[in-house]
Design a protein around this motif. Structure first.
Motif, PDB file in Angstrom:
ATOM      1  N   THR A  84       0.840  -1.192   0.000  1.00  0.00           N
ATOM      2  CA  THR A  84       0.000   0.000   0.000  1.00  0.00           C
ATOM      3  C   THR A  84       0.875   1.242   0.000  1.00  0.00           C
ATOM      4  N   LYS A  93       0.145   5.097   0.414  1.00  0.00           N
ATOM      5  CA  LYS A  93      -1.007   5.872   0.859  1.00  0.00           C
ATOM      6  C   LYS A  93      -1.342   7.014  -0.097  1.00  0.00           C
ATOM      7  N   ASP A 127       2.692  -6.787   1.660  1.00  0.00           N
ATOM      8  CA  ASP A 127       1.932  -6.164   2.753  1.00  0.00           C
ATOM      9  C   ASP A 127       2.696  -5.043   3.458  1.00  0.00           C
ATOM     10  N   THR A 156       3.401  -1.145   4.026  1.00  0.00           N
ATOM     11  CA  THR A 156       2.612   0.076   3.891  1.00  0.00           C
ATOM     12  C   THR A 156       3.540   1.281   3.987  1.00  0.00           C
ATOM     13  N   ARG A 177       6.368  -1.071   7.963  1.00  0.00           N
ATOM     14  CA  ARG A 177       5.564   0.149   8.051  1.00  0.00           C
ATOM     15  C   ARG A 177       6.526   1.333   7.954  1.00  0.00           C
TER      16      ARG A 177
END
Length: 261
Positions: free
Chosen positions: A40, A42, A56, A58, A88
């Motif tokens: 992802t 954002k 996975d 982000t 992350r």
């Protein structure tokens, strides 16, 4: 392809976008980028260079991932950035590709957290479950083993190694290698003890923690040079955790060590 890509995002020809990826508004993905399943971005994220990002992961707004090194010796060589799974990467984080002189690859493992404003320079090698708190910065060629925590506004000098499970306090400058499970704090980093809180959270046995305490005392107060004390430790202990410290101290390095006071 089942990816969801906002109409304002720019995906260069050649980029590989995995199933289930989400690419938000105003992102820019370069032609040599590979995003694995479920990544992802954002919004307003730039992913450049020869960069691969694992499943996975982000990445939050205004991060710049995979741009060229901040190294005046860099001459446009074909180098890369490899990021593992489930990372992350928060707002305004920067991560650079490697340099020819450093092996050509900046490498990030799995399950790491990079809080807002952190910087990962060229040829850095980061393990798994590492946390960089806000505005921490790693200079070129640093090595961070698994489960390291670097406090906010801290800086790590180039070529420094930080051993598994070590913790660096906030607003600390680290100029020399840090032993596994070490606790470093103060403006000019000082090895003040062991990361006992982290060891207990990981479920390390009382016997191993006792062995680590004894090892730290021997490194601090034993006879001979630091490496000589480490060799004696290796001969005298059965603790796997102490042996990790011994192997780290006797391993290859381009820096000296932070030693117990």
């Amino acid at each position: 392809m089942t990816a969801t890509i906002h109409a304002s995002a720019i995906i260069e020809d050649g980029a590989q976008i995995g199933d289930g990826c989400t690419i938000g508004p105003f992102c820019h993905v370069g032609p040599d980028v590979s995003l694995a399943k479920g990544v992802t971005l954002k919004s307003h994220v730039v992913v450049a260079g020869r960069t691969s990002i694992g499943e996975d992961t982000t990445i939050f707004p205004f991060a710049v991932i995979g741009e060229i090194p901040q190294d005046l010796k860099f001459g446009g060589e074909d180098t890369s950035l490899v990021i593992g799974a489930r990372n992350r990467i928060r707002e305004h984080v920067t991560m650079n590709t490697g340099t020819e002189g450093g092996g050509g690859v900046t490498s990030i493992g799995d399950d790491n957290l990079f809080m807002a404003g952190c910087h990962v320079a060229h040829d850095v090698q980061i393990g798994n479950r590492v946390i960089l708190v806000n505005n921490a910065a790693l200079a070129g060629h640093c090595i961070l083993e698994d489960d390291v925590i670097v406090g906010g506004l801290s800086g790590v000098h180039q070529f420094v190694r930080i051993g598994r499970g070590a913790i660096i306090g906030a607003v600390t400058m680290v100029t020399n290698d840090v032993i596994p499970f070490g606790l470093v704090q103060a403006e000019r980093g000082r090895l003040d003890g062991l990361n006992l809180v982290g060891l207990k959270r990981k479920g390390v046995s009382r016997a191993d923690i006792t062995a680590l305490r004894a090892a730290f005392q021997m490194l601090a107060q034993g006879e001979g040079a630091f490496q000589d004390r480490a060799r004696r430790l290796g001969e005298e202990t059965d603790s796997e955790y102490v042996h990790q410290i011994v192997d780290f101290i006797l391993g290859d390095t381009d820096r000296s060590f932070l030693t117990p006071g």
